[in-house]
Design an enzyme around this catalytic site. Sequence first.
Site, PDB file in Angstrom:
ATOM      1  N   ASP A  37       0.364   1.425   1.010  1.00 15.31           N
ATOM      2  CA  ASP A  37       1.420   1.129   0.045  1.00 15.31           C
ATOM      3  C   ASP A  37       1.635   2.393  -0.778  1.00 15.31           C
ATOM      4  OD1 ASP A  37       3.141   0.174  -1.895  1.00 15.31           O
ATOM      5  OD2 ASP A  37       1.588  -0.940  -2.980  1.00 15.31           O
ATOM      6  N   LYS A 100       8.787   9.208  -5.039  1.00 11.10           N
ATOM      7  CA  LYS A 100       9.378   8.188  -4.171  1.00 11.10           C
ATOM      8  C   LYS A 100      10.845   7.940  -4.514  1.00 11.10           C
ATOM      9  CE  LYS A 100       8.497   3.411  -2.669  1.00 11.10           C
ATOM     10  NZ  LYS A 100       7.564   2.281  -2.809  1.00 11.10           N
ATOM     11  N   GLU A 203       8.556  -3.887   1.684  1.00 11.41           N
ATOM     12  CA  GLU A 203       7.603  -4.320   0.668  1.00 11.41           C
ATOM     13  C   GLU A 203       7.687  -5.817   0.358  1.00 11.41           C
ATOM     14  OE1 GLU A 203       8.400  -1.616  -2.504  1.00 11.41           O
ATOM     15  OE2 GLU A 203       7.465   0.086  -1.485  1.00 11.41           O
ATOM     16  N   ASP A 225       9.312  -7.778  -7.975  1.00 10.96           N
ATOM     17  CA  ASP A 225       8.383  -6.644  -7.919  1.00 10.96           C
ATOM     18  C   ASP A 225       8.635  -5.748  -9.124  1.00 10.96           C
ATOM     19  OD1 ASP A 225       6.859  -4.421  -7.368  1.00 10.96           O
ATOM     20  OD2 ASP A 225       7.489  -4.234  -5.286  1.00 10.96           O
TER      21      ASP A 225
END
Length: 438
Positions: A37, A100, A203, A225
């Site tokens: 992850d 990211k 995800e 999330d």
Amino acid sequence: MAGEMSMIGSVILALLLAGYLGQQYLPPPKPRVIGLDLGTTFCSVGVFQPGTGEIEIIEDDKGRKSIPSVVSFTLTGVFAGHEGQELSDVNPQNTIYDAKRFIGKIFDEETLEKESARYPFKVIFNNGSADFLVNTNSTFTVTPEFIGSRLLLKMRKMAEKQLGVPVEKAVISVPAEFDERQRNYTIRAANLAGLDVLRVINEPTAAAMAYGLHKAEVFNVLVVDLGGGTLDVSLLNKQGGMFLTRAMAGNNQLGGQDFTQRLLQYTTERVRQQYGVPPTLKEDIHLLRQAVEAAKLNLTQEPHVHLRVPLYLQMTGASGAQEEKVLFEEKLTRETFEELNADLFQKILAPIETVLVEGHLDKQEVDEIVLVGGSTRIPRIRQLISQYFGKEPNTSVDPDLAVVTGVAIQAGIMGGSWPLQVSAIEIPNRHLRKTNFS
């Protein structure tokens, strides 16, 4: 003919018996495929243990199950994870985080300049891509995928140390809204770390697998999330073992870092009120930020916490400016924390409402609400979500580790580990676009 069939049956029975006895009495093989992850704020690595079917989240040498997504460049080397984060206040220009947000993304100059204004390090435009400028003993640029590779390499080494075997294969998760280019650049980051990516999994799907929803009788799953830097809300529709992402929305400027910043601003003002001056030394600000971050985490469990932070304040006296050592003490309550962040917490509901509208679903039709990311531990956030839906969200899995747990399950499937698991198949929805709030 009957004799041949009997012989074949005996051989099959013998093989099954040997397999059973092997599982019972021989040590299980080491997992060779890891689940990764690569988060915006934190990263984790996990494995599916053959034989037991247990998921093991790999810890570092201090027992921590995740590492900050931070890489710092100094005269003596490149430091990833916790070591990089420790340098963030004293070496801000050369400490890269949030990579990211940039990986594989195409920018125009104006958009990139606006996006990079929030960072202490330099982000430069390179023919539509973002690079980071580093200045140590020389000046050079690094790509977002290189930053990702240093974090993936660190996690690969953590896994190899724990498992005692070389690791060259992985399954990796990406946000559901990542396009083909962003996914390919994420794979490139893994390749730079010496890893062969067997599969890329979304995800939200990974989180649903962690909660066992790929094997449960549910149809509509809402995944919220909320990590350190971003909020992503996904509406999944499951038919059999197949997941379809029906709608996505989020806020790429809302997360735990923002809640911490509000608390840091408050405590900085309290220092000024008590001593007449705010903290200005980098070391003091670093200590205060660490204390505030710890306080935020503790307030999820406790109604109040006490801060005790030694500071060197720049006081002005009769002889001019001089440093004075003080011990800043402050009681922080959960109520104060919630008041400071009330408007930010309320923003979480907007993407939830949007995915329901775009997914043509009433909130009563949502079968499961899955929480992912450490910031969903905050009691007020859980309360808001619960009040909105009129039922409690599923909190049976550690939200910090939900995605890596699901990725590790998928890694076990790709590695052919026993006991066999039901794989979750994602149905591509190439026309889907994420709605972003700010």
